[in-house]
Enzyme design. Structure first.
Site, PDB file in Angstrom:
ATOM      1  N   ARG A  78       0.859  -1.235  -0.132  1.00 22.68           N
ATOM      2  CA  ARG A  78      -0.050   0.164   0.062  1.00 22.68           C
ATOM      3  C   ARG A  78       0.784   1.101   0.034  1.00 22.68           C
ATOM      4  NH1 ARG A  78      -1.788   2.109   4.519  1.00 22.68           N
ATOM      5  NH2 ARG A  78      -2.384   0.152   5.525  1.00 22.68           N
ATOM      6  N   TYR A 100     -13.934  16.809 -15.996  1.00 23.92           N
ATOM      7  CA  TYR A 100     -14.466  15.448 -15.954  1.00 23.92           C
ATOM      8  C   TYR A 100     -15.644  15.436 -15.033  1.00 23.92           C
ATOM      9  CZ  TYR A 100     -14.864  10.782 -14.914  1.00 23.92           C
ATOM     10  OH  TYR A 100     -15.443   9.410 -14.823  1.00 23.92           O
TER      11      TYR A 100
HETATM   12  C1  4LM Z   1     -14.297   9.574 -19.438  1.00 22.90           C
HETATM   13  N1  4LM Z   1     -12.592  10.116 -17.821  1.00 22.90           N
HETATM   14  O1  4LM Z   1     -14.050  10.771 -19.928  1.00 22.90           O
HETATM   15  P1  4LM Z   1     -10.148   7.511 -13.760  1.00 22.90           P
HETATM   16  N2  4LM Z   1      -9.334  13.132 -15.421  1.00 22.90           N
HETATM   17  C2  4LM Z   1      -9.861  13.273 -16.641  1.00 22.90           C
HETATM   18  C3  4LM Z   1     -10.810  12.265 -17.123  1.00 22.90           C
HETATM   19  O2  4LM Z   1     -11.086  12.162 -18.296  1.00 22.90           O
HETATM   20  C4  4LM Z   1     -11.116  11.105 -16.078  1.00 22.90           C
HETATM   21  C5  4LM Z   1     -10.585  11.094 -14.880  1.00 22.90           C
HETATM   22  C6  4LM Z   1      -9.796  11.959 -14.789  1.00 22.90           C
HETATM   23  C7  4LM Z   1     -13.402   9.341 -18.242  1.00 22.90           C
HETATM   24  C8  4LM Z   1     -13.858   8.061 -17.732  1.00 22.90           C
HETATM   25  C9  4LM Z   1     -15.055   7.224 -17.844  1.00 22.90           C
HETATM   26  C10 4LM Z   1      -9.557  14.352 -17.373  1.00 22.90           C
HETATM   27  C11 4LM Z   1     -11.933  10.019 -16.475  1.00 22.90           C
HETATM   28  C12 4LM Z   1     -10.850   9.816 -13.903  1.00 22.90           C
HETATM   29  O3  4LM Z   1     -11.581   7.083 -14.624  1.00 22.90           O
HETATM   30  O4  4LM Z   1     -10.646   7.434 -12.217  1.00 22.90           O
HETATM   31  O5  4LM Z   1      -9.053   6.783 -13.983  1.00 22.90           O
HETATM   32  O6  4LM Z   1     -10.017   8.864 -14.110  1.00 22.90           O
HETATM   33  O7  4LM Z   1     -14.701   8.780 -20.227  1.00 22.90           O
END
Ligand code: 4LM
Length: 407
Positions: free
Chosen positions: A60, A113
């Site tokens: 961890r 996001y």
């Molecule tokens: C999507 N995006 O847009 P995890 N930062 C940005 C992102 O696009 C995303 C994350 C963080 C999408 C996921 C379903 C600019 C995610 C969050 O999905 O937790 O790895 O990242 O389709």
């Protein structure tokens, strides 16, 4: 941790963080699939836990396979260190929970996001951490004595807006404010925010860094002292730890980041140009088009313009649905940055939980579709998109504006 800074980016992408395994000489970094590590003696265990000795204790807190990935990312972003998490949201929540306190304010340059937006609204706001979404031009004046963090994505998800990293860094300079850029869309191959004075870079490594749609991961890169704090608080206490197998997949993915990004950019550029003027299309949002409102800025802070684009279709949600259902090569799915092309309707998926007011302000309309352009043959992708656009009945559509970003 960027030991090989003398080498160029593509060389560092392949080599940094990795080398023959010290125990066995294994050429590929082994998957250290272990939860704990023997420290051998009571004295060494005590020294490891107190920080007087360096070494692995428990996965961890740190794992050799994951450490190789972290070291590679620090090298590519040009930061002193990096720390990996189980997802992009794991990284972002660890960052904010570790560094913000009740009464603090975070300024965001939206859109963000939907998950990040939800974290700020549903998790942090009830703890008294206030978020204000501001325009770039209002930024210097918007900073208040409570402001502790400025947070942005560039290009933004899903509108492909470009925020001015130099301006953000200048606004915070000399103040007790941490500047954070989510570099998921650009990747360090196209933009290195710290070269513009940004303090910390976050990634959903699920996307272009992994590149193959088979891993969920996050990473934060920044100054060593801050990364150590994030590791001991955000990772050790909050616990969104990345697995060794995921780290192995990421190490493999990042090696080909430069060649994948070149192809993503080639294909997205050709697609953006190829759909301009189609009667079903009201606007093409792609920073590489001269019509994009921040095209010049994108040219200054991006090596190329990326693999993401968004189309605004005449006819709102029904037109978007018809278009998406006619695609054959693009998979309808959230996520992005995979070698396979993906398409989604942000208003009903990734950005569904945004307040309607925020969706309106940032032009995340019902007619907006987001394309993550893969590395397939670009001509096949354009054929697929044009065929799907042809199927969108645009009989009552006004003449196309060929605009980008604003209509
Ligand atoms: C999507 N995006 O847009 P995890 N930062 C940005 C992102 O696009 C995303 C994350 C963080 C999408 C996921 C379903 C600019 C995610 C969050 O999905 O937790 O790895 O990242 O389709």
């Amino acid at each position: 941790m960027s030991s090989e800074r003398r080498h160029r980016f593509a060389t560092r992408a392949v080599h940094d963080g990795q080398g023959p395994d010290p125990g066995t000489g294994a050429h590929a970094t082994p998957i250290y699939q272990t939860s704990t590590f023997s420290y051998g003696s009571h004295a060494r265990g005590a020294a490891l836990f107190s920080g007087d000795a360096e070494g692995y204790l428990y996965s961890r807190i740190g794992n050799p396979t994951t450490r190789a990935f972290e070291t590679k990312i620090a090298s590519l972003e040009g930061t002193e260190d990096a720390v990996a998490f189980a997802s992009g949201m794991g990284a972002i929540s660890a960052l904010m929970l570790s560094l913000l306190r009740p009464g603090d304010e975070i300024l965001t340059l939206g859109p963000l996001y939907g998950g990040t937006d939800g974290l700020l609204r549903d998790v942090l706001a009830p703890y008294g951490i206030r978020r204000r979404d501001v325009d770039d031009t209002d930024l210097p004046g918007a900073i208040s004595p409570a402001t502790r963090m400025i947070y942005l994505e560039t290009p933004t998800n899903p509108t492909l807006t470009i925020h001015d990293l130099d301006l953000v860094a200048a606004s915070a300079r000399g103040k007790d404010i941490l500047t954070v850029a989510d570099n998921t869309f650009a990747t360090p191959y196209l933009t290195r925010p710290v070269e513009h004075g940004i303090d910390v870079v976050v990634h959903s490594a699920t996307k272009y860094l992994g590149g193959h749609g088979d891993v969920v991961a996050g990473v934060i890169a920044g100054p060593a002292e801050l990364v150590t704090e994030l590791r001991s608080h955000g990772l050790r206490h909050v616990g969104a730890v990345l697995g060794a197998f995921e780290s192995f997949l990421l190490l493999r993915g990042v090696k080909t980041l430069p060649i994948r990004m070149e192809r993503h950019c080639d294909n997205a550029e050709a697609l953006a140009r190829g759909v301009l003027g189609h009667p079903a299309v009201a606007a093409v949002h792609y920073p590489g088009l001269p019509q994009h409102p921040q095209h010049a800025l994108a040219g200054r802070q991006m090596a190329r313009f990326g693999g993401m684009l968004a189309l605004e279709l005449h006819g709102g949600a029904p037109a978007a649905a018809r278009f998406l259902d006619r695609l054959t090569l693009f998979t309808q799915a959230v996520s992005l940055g995979d070698v396979e092309s993906l398409a989604t309707h942000p208003a009903s998926t990734t950005h569904q939980l945004l307040e309607p007011e925020a969706r309106n302000r940032h032009s995340i309309s019902d007619g907006l579709v987001r394309l993550s352009v893969g590395i397939e043959d670009g001509a096949d992708l354009l054929d697929d998109v044009l065929r799907a656009l042809d199927a969108v009945r645009a009989s009552d559509a006004p003449a196309t504006t060929l605009a980008s970003g604003t209509s």
